[in-house]
Design a protein around this motif. Sequence first.
Motif, PDB file in Angstrom:
ATOM      1  N   LEU A  92      44.541  -2.392 -36.340  1.00  0.00           N
ATOM      2  CA  LEU A  92      44.486  -3.842 -36.504  1.00  0.00           C
ATOM      3  C   LEU A  92      44.418  -4.538 -35.149  1.00  0.00           C
ATOM      4  CD1 LEU A  92      44.800  -6.471 -38.173  1.00  0.00           C
ATOM      5  CD2 LEU A  92      47.276  -6.122 -38.044  1.00  0.00           C
ATOM      6  N   ARG A  93      45.280  -4.152 -34.234  1.00  0.00           N
ATOM      7  CA  ARG A  93      45.334  -4.801 -32.936  1.00  0.00           C
ATOM      8  C   ARG A  93      44.059  -4.569 -32.136  1.00  0.00           C
ATOM      9  NH1 ARG A  93      50.641  -2.960 -30.014  1.00  0.00           N
ATOM     10  NH2 ARG A  93      49.792  -4.338 -28.411  1.00  0.00           N
ATOM     11  N   ARG A  94      43.519  -3.351 -32.200  1.00  0.00           N
ATOM     12  CA  ARG A  94      42.295  -3.062 -31.450  1.00  0.00           C
ATOM     13  C   ARG A  94      41.120  -3.861 -31.994  1.00  0.00           C
ATOM     14  NH1 ARG A  94      40.795   0.355 -27.824  1.00  0.00           N
ATOM     15  NH2 ARG A  94      42.704   1.575 -27.976  1.00  0.00           N
ATOM     16  N   ALA A 145      32.102  -6.353 -37.329  1.00  0.00           N
ATOM     17  CA  ALA A 145      32.438  -5.312 -38.305  1.00  0.00           C
ATOM     18  C   ALA A 145      33.792  -4.678 -38.048  1.00  0.00           C
ATOM     19  CB  ALA A 145      31.354  -4.226 -38.299  1.00  0.00           C
ATOM     20  N   TYR A 146      34.370  -4.908 -36.863  1.00  0.00           N
ATOM     21  CA  TYR A 146      35.573  -4.182 -36.486  1.00  0.00           C
ATOM     22  C   TYR A 146      36.754  -4.460 -37.420  1.00  0.00           C
ATOM     23  CZ  TYR A 146      33.175  -3.349 -32.026  1.00  0.00           C
ATOM     24  OH  TYR A 146      32.283  -2.992 -31.053  1.00  0.00           O
ATOM     25  N   THR A 147      36.844  -5.692 -37.942  1.00  0.00           N
ATOM     26  CA  THR A 147      37.976  -6.021 -38.804  1.00  0.00           C
ATOM     27  C   THR A 147      37.677  -5.696 -40.271  1.00  0.00           C
ATOM     28  OG1 THR A 147      37.127  -8.296 -38.704  1.00  0.00           O
ATOM     29  CG2 THR A 147      39.031  -7.780 -37.347  1.00  0.00           C
ATOM     30  N   GLU A 154      41.135   8.325 -39.830  1.00  0.00           N
ATOM     31  CA  GLU A 154      40.140   7.355 -39.380  1.00  0.00           C
ATOM     32  C   GLU A 154      40.800   6.229 -38.593  1.00  0.00           C
ATOM     33  OE1 GLU A 154      36.513   4.684 -41.262  1.00  0.00           O
ATOM     34  OE2 GLU A 154      38.174   5.289 -42.566  1.00  0.00           O
ATOM     35  N   ARG A 155      41.894   5.704 -39.116  1.00  0.00           N
ATOM     36  CA  ARG A 155      42.547   4.575 -38.450  1.00  0.00           C
ATOM     37  C   ARG A 155      43.199   5.004 -37.146  1.00  0.00           C
ATOM     38  NH1 ARG A 155      44.381   2.886 -44.497  1.00  0.00           N
ATOM     39  NH2 ARG A 155      42.308   2.105 -45.069  1.00  0.00           N
ATOM     40  N   ALA A 156      43.680   6.255 -37.115  1.00  0.00           N
ATOM     41  CA  ALA A 156      44.240   6.760 -35.868  1.00  0.00           C
ATOM     42  C   ALA A 156      43.154   6.901 -34.811  1.00  0.00           C
ATOM     43  CB  ALA A 156      44.927   8.108 -36.100  1.00  0.00           C
ATOM     44  N   VAL A 157      41.975   7.380 -35.217  1.00  0.00           N
ATOM     45  CA  VAL A 157      40.864   7.527 -34.276  1.00  0.00           C
ATOM     46  C   VAL A 157      40.444   6.170 -33.738  1.00  0.00           C
ATOM     47  CG1 VAL A 157      38.407   8.085 -34.111  1.00  0.00           C
ATOM     48  CG2 VAL A 157      39.982   9.703 -35.185  1.00  0.00           C
ATOM     49  N   ILE A 158      40.328   5.173 -34.643  1.00  0.00           N
ATOM     50  CA  ILE A 158      39.900   3.839 -34.224  1.00  0.00           C
ATOM     51  C   ILE A 158      40.947   3.185 -33.340  1.00  0.00           C
ATOM     52  CG2 ILE A 158      39.374   1.501 -35.025  1.00  0.00           C
ATOM     53  CD1 ILE A 158      38.177   2.767 -37.543  1.00  0.00           C
ATOM     54  N   GLY A 159      42.204   3.283 -33.735  1.00  0.00           N
ATOM     55  CA  GLY A 159      43.246   2.535 -33.035  1.00  0.00           C
ATOM     56  C   GLY A 159      43.836   3.236 -31.839  1.00  0.00           C
ATOM     57  N   GLY A 212      36.746   0.839 -41.541  1.00  0.00           N
ATOM     58  CA  GLY A 212      37.981   1.601 -41.470  1.00  0.00           C
ATOM     59  C   GLY A 212      39.145   0.959 -42.202  1.00  0.00           C
ATOM     60  N   GLY A 213      38.867  -0.044 -43.003  1.00  0.00           N
ATOM     61  CA  GLY A 213      39.917  -0.784 -43.703  1.00  0.00           C
ATOM     62  C   GLY A 213      40.033  -2.175 -43.126  1.00  0.00           C
ATOM     63  N   THR A 214      39.968  -3.194 -43.986  1.00  0.00           N
ATOM     64  CA  THR A 214      40.010  -4.564 -43.504  1.00  0.00           C
ATOM     65  C   THR A 214      41.365  -4.877 -42.870  1.00  0.00           C
ATOM     66  OG1 THR A 214      40.886  -5.508 -45.550  1.00  0.00           O
ATOM     67  CG2 THR A 214      38.487  -5.244 -45.401  1.00  0.00           C
ATOM     68  N   SER A 215      41.391  -5.942 -42.077  1.00  0.00           N
ATOM     69  CA  SER A 215      42.641  -6.325 -41.422  1.00  0.00           C
ATOM     70  C   SER A 215      43.722  -6.665 -42.436  1.00  0.00           C
ATOM     71  CB  SER A 215      42.395  -7.508 -40.482  1.00  0.00           C
ATOM     72  OG  SER A 215      41.580  -7.111 -39.390  1.00  0.00           O
TER      73      SER A 215
END
Length: 390
Positions: free
Chosen positions: A303-305, A351-353, A232-237, A356-359
């Motif tokens: 996180l950066r995205r 919602a972005y932060t 999930e985090r790879a897809v988002i980031g 998929g897991g908080t910052s």
Amino acid sequence: MTGPSGDAGGGRLRQLVAAFLRDTEGADRPAALGAQFDAGLAWVHHPAGLGGLGLAPDRQAEVDAELAAAGRLESWERNPMGIGMVAPALAAHGTPAQQALLRPIFTAEHIWCQLFSEPGAGSDIAGLATRAVRDGDGWVLDGQKTWTSLAHTARYGLALTRTDPQAPKHAGLTAFLIDMRAAGVEVRPLRDLTGGAHFNEVFLDGVRLGDDARLGGVGEGWAVATTVLMSERAVIGASVGERGSGAIALAVDTWRRTGSDPDRRAELTRLWVDAEVLRLAALRDRETRAEGGPGPGGSGLKLRRALLDQRIARFAADLLGPAGLVYDADAVRTGGPAPDDPVWTWLQSQAYTIAGGTSDVMRTIIGERVLRLPREPGLPRDTPWAQIPR
């Protein structure tokens, strides 16, 4: 048409793509996507027969480039939870019968959702309380999930449950595949800040499953969850678009439409440069990722995205001046406004932060698993879940 499991070079891969494009010319969308899966061009790093060719993950970029040039590249957003998160878990942990679900996931014939977060266990997913209890040859599930994206349209769900309360919280989990139309499953939409209802809460009340619905071993749910979360985090980031595309394109367009304020040009330029640096970092991550699949490094990109897209969305909304304070939430319920509305984008970006897991979770993963810093103070890892204060 099926492809070989071995790698015969880039030329051979291009030949397979060319043959697929030729054979599916004029085919409808489901048929073309099914043929892509059968040709091993859905996820080339999967084994042959599971939508892949047994190649390195970065070779998918070659396939996607060829499909994009032909105007045939399909977005994973047609089934985001299924393609981006459930499919990697099925490929890594599923039985042959469960892996047969990969094809309808890729074609979007079966929409999926991810049943992880709970009212008392969002950022700390391993602290969840939804129970799965043995009942003869099967299981009975009871509990509540929340913030479940697309649960209202999903045909199936991947649920993480607690099967052993006396085990440490990471060790007492088991994953299951759930029919979202089964008796005892209730979905209630949650209307968010934009006025839409993308998220849901899901109640599981005595949901009965056979043991064949279990994904992975009993007590091995955290391994399944890790596969899902890292994917999930790879897809988002690590999603890689064209230069100047995505959120920054909206900001540039808004700047031009609102009079091209010269006083904001330098700020826009900094955002554009930051977006391009992130795009190149995501491109490098995709090209150099090890064959074992996404790892903790994807948390840095995520996180950066998330932070950058919030900055860009805020900039675009600010350009509207007083109009940036006006938003028609009722329009969302009837199909609008369009997602390229700067105000909608700014509201959605909040919602972005979290999604998929908080910052803060991302920073912890980076600190502990990438930088190898000491763990934050807390209870010993072997503390039974039942003894953890909640």
